[in-house]
Design a protein around this motif. Structure first.
Motif, PDB file in Angstrom:
ATOM      1  N   GLU A  55       0.827  -1.206   0.000  1.00  0.00           N
ATOM      2  CA  GLU A  55       0.000   0.000   0.000  1.00  0.00           C
ATOM      3  C   GLU A  55       0.854   1.246   0.000  1.00  0.00           C
ATOM      4  O   GLU A  55       0.542   2.234  -0.676  1.00  0.00           O
ATOM      5  CB  GLU A  55      -0.935  -0.017   1.211  1.00  0.00           C
ATOM      6  CG  GLU A  55      -1.967  -1.121   1.158  1.00  0.00           C
ATOM      7  CD  GLU A  55      -2.761  -1.279   2.430  1.00  0.00           C
ATOM      8  OE1 GLU A  55      -3.854  -1.875   2.378  1.00  0.00           O
ATOM      9  OE2 GLU A  55      -2.284  -0.816   3.488  1.00  0.00           O
ATOM     10  N   ASP A  58       2.221   2.016  -3.340  1.00  0.00           N
ATOM     11  CA  ASP A  58       1.185   2.499  -4.252  1.00  0.00           C
ATOM     12  C   ASP A  58       0.843   3.973  -4.012  1.00  0.00           C
ATOM     13  O   ASP A  58       0.060   4.568  -4.741  1.00  0.00           O
ATOM     14  CB  ASP A  58      -0.079   1.644  -4.073  1.00  0.00           C
ATOM     15  CG  ASP A  58      -1.106   1.867  -5.168  1.00  0.00           C
ATOM     16  OD1 ASP A  58      -0.754   1.701  -6.353  1.00  0.00           O
ATOM     17  OD2 ASP A  58      -2.264   2.212  -4.846  1.00  0.00           O
ATOM     18  N   LYS A  74      -4.837   3.217  -0.921  1.00  0.00           N
ATOM     19  CA  LYS A  74      -5.756   2.264  -1.528  1.00  0.00           C
ATOM     20  C   LYS A  74      -5.599   0.954  -0.779  1.00  0.00           C
ATOM     21  O   LYS A  74      -4.500   0.411  -0.685  1.00  0.00           O
ATOM     22  CB  LYS A  74      -5.427   2.071  -3.009  1.00  0.00           C
ATOM     23  CG  LYS A  74      -6.372   1.121  -3.736  1.00  0.00           C
ATOM     24  CD  LYS A  74      -5.988   1.018  -5.207  1.00  0.00           C
ATOM     25  CE  LYS A  74      -6.906   0.083  -5.970  1.00  0.00           C
ATOM     26  NZ  LYS A  74      -6.506  -0.037  -7.397  1.00  0.00           N
ATOM     27  N   LEU A  76      -5.349  -2.605  -0.374  1.00  0.00           N
ATOM     28  CA  LEU A  76      -5.058  -3.630  -1.370  1.00  0.00           C
ATOM     29  C   LEU A  76      -5.360  -5.041  -0.893  1.00  0.00           C
ATOM     30  O   LEU A  76      -5.364  -5.965  -1.695  1.00  0.00           O
ATOM     31  CB  LEU A  76      -3.583  -3.540  -1.781  1.00  0.00           C
ATOM     32  CG  LEU A  76      -3.159  -2.207  -2.417  1.00  0.00           C
ATOM     33  CD1 LEU A  76      -1.677  -2.230  -2.741  1.00  0.00           C
ATOM     34  CD2 LEU A  76      -3.971  -1.940  -3.675  1.00  0.00           C
ATOM     35  N   LYS A  80     -11.203  -8.650  -4.342  1.00  0.00           N
ATOM     36  CA  LYS A  80     -11.606  -7.834  -5.484  1.00  0.00           C
ATOM     37  C   LYS A  80     -13.016  -8.141  -5.968  1.00  0.00           C
ATOM     38  O   LYS A  80     -13.594  -7.369  -6.728  1.00  0.00           O
ATOM     39  CB  LYS A  80     -10.595  -8.016  -6.624  1.00  0.00           C
ATOM     40  CG  LYS A  80      -9.197  -7.512  -6.279  1.00  0.00           C
ATOM     41  CD  LYS A  80      -8.238  -7.668  -7.437  1.00  0.00           C
ATOM     42  CE  LYS A  80      -6.850  -7.146  -7.078  1.00  0.00           C
ATOM     43  NZ  LYS A  80      -5.900  -7.300  -8.208  1.00  0.00           N
ATOM     44  N   PRO A  90     -12.689  -0.081  -5.769  1.00  0.00           N
ATOM     45  CA  PRO A  90     -11.532   0.087  -4.879  1.00  0.00           C
ATOM     46  C   PRO A  90     -11.930   0.831  -3.601  1.00  0.00           C
ATOM     47  O   PRO A  90     -12.790   1.703  -3.624  1.00  0.00           O
ATOM     48  CB  PRO A  90     -10.555   0.921  -5.719  1.00  0.00           C
ATOM     49  CG  PRO A  90     -11.003   0.743  -7.125  1.00  0.00           C
ATOM     50  CD  PRO A  90     -12.479   0.551  -7.093  1.00  0.00           C
TER      51      PRO A  90
END
Length: 208
Positions: A55, A58, A74, A76, A80, A90
């Motif tokens: 993270e 990112d 974000k 992670l 998903k 997200p």
């Protein structure tokens, strides 16, 4: 109570601690000062936010608020897809950090200039790989003299969660849940298990 995932264990099956104590977190931050400035800041971000290394890697300039003193990550780790196989949107979480960390991020990555020009605001601050990030954390742990199963980025993350509950003004669980990026407060409750031993350690340090 729902069974927690293996990630959320604070002790190994043998009873070994899997989180950094307050003293170890302080030593980690101090040992990181000997790293190059980008690596030092990477360690500081992990320390002050409880973010996972992936993270932090990112993180982009546009997700750093210089005026509010916050970093937005974000999340992670979340799945998903939902239970019906549909792609989930997200999830992001915003974490307040000390002003000194914001200032250092600005000095190293020239955030104010980037903000003025609008160039490359969505490019990650760090371009290192996850394996390199892991080696940085391991090197700093070794330099700090932190050994054992807690000497990992996950141990640092767990230590952050406990620190947010062990102070004189502990955070409400729902706020810590949001800071950690947990879906359910029941997951966050695991940090309450370690508060007793952590407070004892803090008290005993006063008598050393």
């Amino acid at each position: 109570m729902a069974e927690t995932s293996p990630e959320m264990r604070l002790f190994s099956p043998e009873g070994e601690r899997l989180y950094l104590s307050a003293d170890e977190r302080e030593r980690f931050l101090k040992a990181a000062l000997e790293e190059e400035r980008e690596n030092r800041l990477f360690c500081a971000v992990l320390h002050y936010t409880g973010a996972r290394p992936s993270e932090a890697l990112d993180l982009t300039p546009e997700r750093i608020s210089l005026s509010d003193g916050t970093l937005t990550f974000k999340t992670l780790k979340k799945r998903k897809k939902d239970s019906e196989g549909r792609l989930k949107q997200p999830k992001f979480r915003t974490i307040p950090v000390p002003d000194k960390l914001i200032d250092e991020l600005d000095l190293v990555f020239d955030l104010r200039r980037i903000d003025r020009t609008g160039k490359a605001t969505n490019s990650p601050l760090w371009t290192i790989s996850r394996s390199t990030a892991w080696r940085i954390v391991k090197r700093v742990m070794d330099r700090a003299g932190i050994t054992g199963k807690q000497a990992t980025s996950k141990g640092l993350r767990h230590g952050f969660g406990i620190a947010m509950l062990a102070g004189n003004k502990p955070l409400p669980l729902n706020i810590l849940r949001d800071l950690m990026g947990h879906t359910d407060t029941k997951t966050t409750e695991i940090y309450l298990q370690a508060i007793g031993s952590e407070k004892r350690q803090l008290v005993m340090q006063a008598w050393e």
